[in-house]
Design an enzyme around this catalytic site. Structure first.
Site, short mmCIF file in Angstrom:
data_model
loop_
_atom_site.label_atom_id
_atom_site.label_comp_id
_atom_site.label_asym_id
_atom_site.label_seq_id
_atom_site.Cartn_x
_atom_site.Cartn_y
_atom_site.Cartn_z
N ILE A 10 -4.32 -0.26 2.08
CA ILE A 10 -4.40 0.39 1.55
C ILE A 10 -2.95 0.85 1.49
O ILE A 10 -1.87 1.12 2.25
CB ILE A 10 -4.50 1.82 0.99
CG1 ILE A 10 -6.29 2.13 1.57
CG2 ILE A 10 -4.04 2.79 0.31
CD1 ILE A 10 -6.80 3.51 1.64
N ASP A 11 -2.12 0.64 0.53
CA ASP A 11 -1.02 -0.48 0.64
C ASP A 11 0.18 -0.69 -1.15
O ASP A 11 0.41 -1.35 -1.25
CB ASP A 11 -0.15 -1.88 1.40
CG ASP A 11 1.29 -1.86 1.15
OD1 ASP A 11 2.53 -1.05 1.33
OD2 ASP A 11 1.74 -3.22 0.92
N ILE A 12 -0.17 0.77 -1.37
CA ILE A 12 -0.06 1.22 -2.56
C ILE A 12 1.97 2.03 -2.54
O ILE A 12 1.97 3.37 -1.88
CB ILE A 12 -0.64 2.14 -3.43
CG1 ILE A 12 -2.76 1.37 -3.49
CG2 ILE A 12 -0.18 2.27 -4.79
CD1 ILE A 12 -3.19 1.78 -4.34
N ASN B 8 -1.10 2.07 5.24
CA ASN B 8 0.53 1.97 4.73
C ASN B 8 1.49 3.26 4.40
O ASN B 8 0.97 3.18 3.30
CB ASN B 8 1.51 0.59 5.01
CG ASN B 8 2.30 0.93 5.38
OD1 ASN B 8 3.28 1.59 5.93
ND2 ASN B 8 3.42 0.12 4.40
N LEU C 159 -6.07 -2.68 -1.47
CA LEU C 159 -5.68 -2.11 -2.81
C LEU C 159 -3.87 -2.18 -2.34
O LEU C 159 -3.01 -1.54 -2.07
CB LEU C 159 -5.97 -0.37 -2.42
CG LEU C 159 -7.46 -1.25 -2.72
CD1 LEU C 159 -7.77 1.10 -1.86
CD2 LEU C 159 -8.27 -0.95 -4.07
#
Length: 220
Positions: free
Chosen positions: A142-144, A176, A73
């Site tokens: 998850i790196d948004i 992250n 993501l």
């Protein structure tokens, strides 16, 4: 090759793009490496690749090799996908979700993501995607970010519960986060408290100064 060589002495910008979603994007040769940056932070490769590589190492490359499916993501330039394919040697299905089509164009043009055979990139909002998908995953990354800002929905109960539902037993979430002040530290502490005894949660502070990583294993 001259620009790559010159970048060991000073950064060499080769492409600029203004995006409605990500605002100012730049592709730059920096220390011999092609990186993607937003106005105030590294979006892909560079420090971000080092951060997520550490997270994958915490989970374990050999463990990840046995997973069947990975969901990313927040693709940006695709540095974590490159790490999965080139270093972890992950050969099974990767689904990448990126809201900004301009970023996807850059990722394909400069970082050749469209040449990765086991990757499917979906241009969609991450929140909308996790609501719609019927698949489950062994690893959810998850790196948004929107520059240095993290959307609030990432820390809300509904999104957390939905991501947990999409995760297979014995699978992992790699999250992250950016911690710039006391408010962010409190936010992360509250996030950690939302997981019960069915999950094993580890937090790795001060990865590349301002980043804090979570690895979350689903036990049951």
């Amino acid at each position: 090759m001259f620009k790559k060589y010159l970048s060991y002495f000073l950064p060499v910008n080769i492409h600029k793009k203004t995006s409605q979603i990500s605002k100012n994007l730049e592709v730059t040769w920096n220390n011999g490496q092609l990186v993607l940056d937003s106005e105030n932070t590294n979006y892909s490769y560079g420090s971000l690749q080092r951060i997520l590589r550490k997270g994958l190492k915490y989970i374990g490359y050999s463990r990840i090799q046995n997973f069947n499916s990975v969901l990313v993501l927040g693709v940006a330039g695709g540095s974590v996908i490159k790490t999965l394919v080139d270093e972890v040697k992950f050969t099974r299905k990767i689904t990448g979700v990126e809201i900004d089509k301009d970023v996807v164009e850059i990722a394909n043009s400069f970082f050749k993501l469209d040449q990765i055979e086991n990757l499917n990139i979906v241009v969609d909002d991450a929140f909308e995607f996790v609501l719609k998908t019927k698949e489950k995953y062994d690893l959810i990354i998850i790196d948004i970010f929107q520059d240095t800002t993290m959307p609030n929905f990432l820390f809300e109960d509904f999104f957390i519960q939905r991501v947990n539902f999409l995760l297979n037993v014995n699978g992992f979430i790699l999250f992250n986060t950016m911690v710039l002040d006391y408010k962010d530290r409190r936010r992360n502490a509250a996030y950690k408290s939302r997981f019960d005894e069915k999950y094993s949660v580890r937090m790795y502070p001060k990865v590349e100064v301002h980043n804090e990583l979570f690895t979350i294993k689903k036990l049951a």
